[in-house]
Design a protein around this motif. Structure first.
Motif, PDB file in Angstrom:
ATOM      1  N   TYR A 122      37.133  40.631  25.545  1.00  0.00           N
ATOM      2  CA  TYR A 122      36.142  39.573  25.318  1.00  0.00           C
ATOM      3  C   TYR A 122      35.486  39.154  26.636  1.00  0.00           C
ATOM      4  O   TYR A 122      34.297  38.865  26.668  1.00  0.00           O
ATOM      5  CB  TYR A 122      36.774  38.386  24.595  1.00  0.00           C
ATOM      6  CG  TYR A 122      37.373  38.818  23.278  1.00  0.00           C
ATOM      7  CD1 TYR A 122      36.564  39.106  22.188  1.00  0.00           C
ATOM      8  CD2 TYR A 122      38.750  39.010  23.148  1.00  0.00           C
ATOM      9  CE1 TYR A 122      37.094  39.550  20.994  1.00  0.00           C
ATOM     10  CE2 TYR A 122      39.291  39.445  21.958  1.00  0.00           C
ATOM     11  CZ  TYR A 122      38.468  39.722  20.880  1.00  0.00           C
ATOM     12  OH  TYR A 122      38.999  40.169  19.704  1.00  0.00           O
ATOM     13  N   ALA A 123      36.256  39.163  27.703  1.00  0.00           N
ATOM     14  CA  ALA A 123      35.689  38.858  29.020  1.00  0.00           C
ATOM     15  C   ALA A 123      34.667  39.932  29.389  1.00  0.00           C
ATOM     16  O   ALA A 123      33.586  39.623  29.883  1.00  0.00           O
ATOM     17  CB  ALA A 123      36.793  38.773  30.069  1.00  0.00           C
ATOM     18  N   TYR A 144      43.201  34.911  35.484  1.00  0.00           N
ATOM     19  CA  TYR A 144      42.852  35.592  36.729  1.00  0.00           C
ATOM     20  C   TYR A 144      42.904  37.113  36.568  1.00  0.00           C
ATOM     21  O   TYR A 144      42.028  37.825  37.050  1.00  0.00           O
ATOM     22  CB  TYR A 144      43.778  35.137  37.868  1.00  0.00           C
ATOM     23  CG  TYR A 144      43.377  35.693  39.202  1.00  0.00           C
ATOM     24  CD1 TYR A 144      42.209  35.278  39.816  1.00  0.00           C
ATOM     25  CD2 TYR A 144      44.166  36.642  39.854  1.00  0.00           C
ATOM     26  CE1 TYR A 144      41.819  35.782  41.049  1.00  0.00           C
ATOM     27  CE2 TYR A 144      43.793  37.143  41.085  1.00  0.00           C
ATOM     28  CZ  TYR A 144      42.624  36.718  41.674  1.00  0.00           C
ATOM     29  OH  TYR A 144      42.238  37.221  42.893  1.00  0.00           O
ATOM     30  N   LYS A 145      43.909  37.606  35.867  1.00  0.00           N
ATOM     31  CA  LYS A 145      44.047  39.058  35.674  1.00  0.00           C
ATOM     32  C   LYS A 145      42.815  39.625  34.951  1.00  0.00           C
ATOM     33  O   LYS A 145      42.304  40.675  35.338  1.00  0.00           O
ATOM     34  CB  LYS A 145      45.316  39.360  34.876  1.00  0.00           C
ATOM     35  CG  LYS A 145      45.577  40.822  34.680  1.00  0.00           C
ATOM     36  CD  LYS A 145      46.871  41.059  33.930  1.00  0.00           C
ATOM     37  CE  LYS A 145      47.093  42.546  33.725  1.00  0.00           C
ATOM     38  NZ  LYS A 145      48.325  42.833  32.989  1.00  0.00           N
ATOM     39  N   ASN A 153      37.799  43.539  40.943  1.00  0.00           N
ATOM     40  CA  ASN A 153      38.263  42.852  42.159  1.00  0.00           C
ATOM     41  C   ASN A 153      37.089  42.277  42.962  1.00  0.00           C
ATOM     42  O   ASN A 153      37.066  42.337  44.190  1.00  0.00           O
ATOM     43  CB  ASN A 153      39.128  43.764  43.017  1.00  0.00           C
ATOM     44  CG  ASN A 153      40.104  42.959  43.838  1.00  0.00           C
ATOM     45  OD1 ASN A 153      40.386  41.810  43.537  1.00  0.00           O
ATOM     46  ND2 ASN A 153      40.622  43.562  44.902  1.00  0.00           N
ATOM     47  N   PHE A 154      36.114  41.723  42.232  1.00  0.00           N
ATOM     48  CA  PHE A 154      34.960  41.010  42.798  1.00  0.00           C
ATOM     49  C   PHE A 154      34.008  41.900  43.609  1.00  0.00           C
ATOM     50  O   PHE A 154      33.413  41.452  44.568  1.00  0.00           O
ATOM     51  CB  PHE A 154      35.414  39.811  43.633  1.00  0.00           C
ATOM     52  CG  PHE A 154      36.393  38.946  42.897  1.00  0.00           C
ATOM     53  CD1 PHE A 154      35.984  38.204  41.797  1.00  0.00           C
ATOM     54  CD2 PHE A 154      37.724  38.883  43.280  1.00  0.00           C
ATOM     55  CE1 PHE A 154      36.885  37.417  41.101  1.00  0.00           C
ATOM     56  CE2 PHE A 154      38.625  38.096  42.589  1.00  0.00           C
ATOM     57  CZ  PHE A 154      38.212  37.360  41.490  1.00  0.00           C
ATOM     58  N   ILE A 155      33.894  43.168  43.176  1.00  0.00           N
ATOM     59  CA  ILE A 155      32.921  44.040  43.846  1.00  0.00           C
ATOM     60  C   ILE A 155      31.899  44.633  42.871  1.00  0.00           C
ATOM     61  O   ILE A 155      30.896  45.188  43.303  1.00  0.00           O
ATOM     62  CB  ILE A 155      33.602  45.184  44.640  1.00  0.00           C
ATOM     63  CG1 ILE A 155      34.422  46.078  43.727  1.00  0.00           C
ATOM     64  CG2 ILE A 155      34.444  44.622  45.770  1.00  0.00           C
ATOM     65  CD1 ILE A 155      34.925  47.350  44.391  1.00  0.00           C
ATOM     66  N   GLU A 172      44.052  28.971  35.400  1.00  0.00           N
ATOM     67  CA  GLU A 172      45.274  28.183  35.325  1.00  0.00           C
ATOM     68  C   GLU A 172      46.338  28.609  36.329  1.00  0.00           C
ATOM     69  O   GLU A 172      47.038  27.782  36.886  1.00  0.00           O
ATOM     70  CB  GLU A 172      45.831  28.224  33.908  1.00  0.00           C
ATOM     71  CG  GLU A 172      44.930  27.515  32.926  1.00  0.00           C
ATOM     72  CD  GLU A 172      45.506  27.457  31.530  1.00  0.00           C
ATOM     73  OE1 GLU A 172      46.656  27.874  31.316  1.00  0.00           O
ATOM     74  OE2 GLU A 172      44.779  26.982  30.640  1.00  0.00           O
ATOM     75  N   GLU A 173      46.481  29.896  36.561  1.00  0.00           N
ATOM     76  CA  GLU A 173      47.530  30.356  37.460  1.00  0.00           C
ATOM     77  C   GLU A 173      47.046  30.336  38.912  1.00  0.00           C
ATOM     78  O   GLU A 173      45.856  30.515  39.175  1.00  0.00           O
ATOM     79  CB  GLU A 173      48.024  31.754  37.061  1.00  0.00           C
ATOM     80  CG  GLU A 173      46.964  32.826  37.085  1.00  0.00           C
ATOM     81  CD  GLU A 173      46.306  33.085  35.756  1.00  0.00           C
ATOM     82  OE1 GLU A 173      45.923  32.129  35.048  1.00  0.00           O
ATOM     83  OE2 GLU A 173      46.114  34.266  35.431  1.00  0.00           O
TER      84      GLU A 173
END
Length: 188
Positions: A122-123, A144-145, A153-155, A172-173
């Motif tokens: 869904y993400a 976060y996972k 990984n933000f690229i 949350e984590e």
């Protein structure tokens, strides 16, 4: 479903809509009955049995089901909930149809998306801007996972389009921000 709606005829309730969500695993079903026209801002626990209708007053929607939500239910929701600004999806089942569809689904007023209780599929569907477009999204709740997977990984530049507009990100984590995190979310 029709029998349930007919049972309200002649009573003081007026016109009603309904849908039944069967659970074949335990031979149990849940029915949702609501007044028409629907006058509330909240619609809770929508599931795959939803048949549609016009819910133009609804601003907050929660979706919960043990079966995966596919493209067709999101298309129906985008049409039937035209003023939706908060969506909460709770579904840990992976989607079966993971391809991108030719028709782009637009949620023109959605500003808050909660995917904390949702499978990573869904993400991907909401953040990659391929089958669903969120022009006004400002706040995202996510694991976060799932965020790491979707953004590579933000690229990854595909998810950056949506993430760069976010003004609030709720995870949350605890996590340690990698160097690529801040440029990916410049408005946080």
């Amino acid at each position: 479903n029709e029998d349930m709606q007919r049972s309200f005829i002649g009573k003081r309730y007026g016109l009603v809509g309904s849908y039944v969500h069967p659970r074949p695993v335990d031979n149990y079903g849940v029915s949702h009955v609501y007044s028409l026209p629907y006058q509330f801002e909240y619609f809770l626990d929508l599931n795959n049995s939803f048949q549609g209708g016009m819910f133009d007053k609804v601003r907050y929607l929660t979706m919960t089901d043990a079966y995966p939500f596919e493209y067709t239910i999101f298309k129906l929701i985008s049409e039937d909930f035209p003023n939706l600004n908060q969506l909460h999806i709770c579904n840990y089942e992976p989607q079966k149809a993971k391809r991108y569809w030719p028709t782009l689904i637009v949620f023109p007023h959605l500003i808050v998306l909660n995917l904390v209780g949702a499978h990573v599929d869904y993400a991907e569907q909401f953040l990659l801007d391929k089958s669903i477009h969120l022009p006004c999204l400002l706040e995202l709740y996510i694991q976060y996972k799932a965020l790491i997977i979707v953004t590579n990984n933000f690229i990854d530049n595909e998810a950056r389009v949506v993430c760069a507009k976010l003004k609030s990100l709720r995870i949350e984590e605890p996590f340690v921000r990698p160097k690529s995190f801040d440029p990916y979310f410049p408005l946080l």
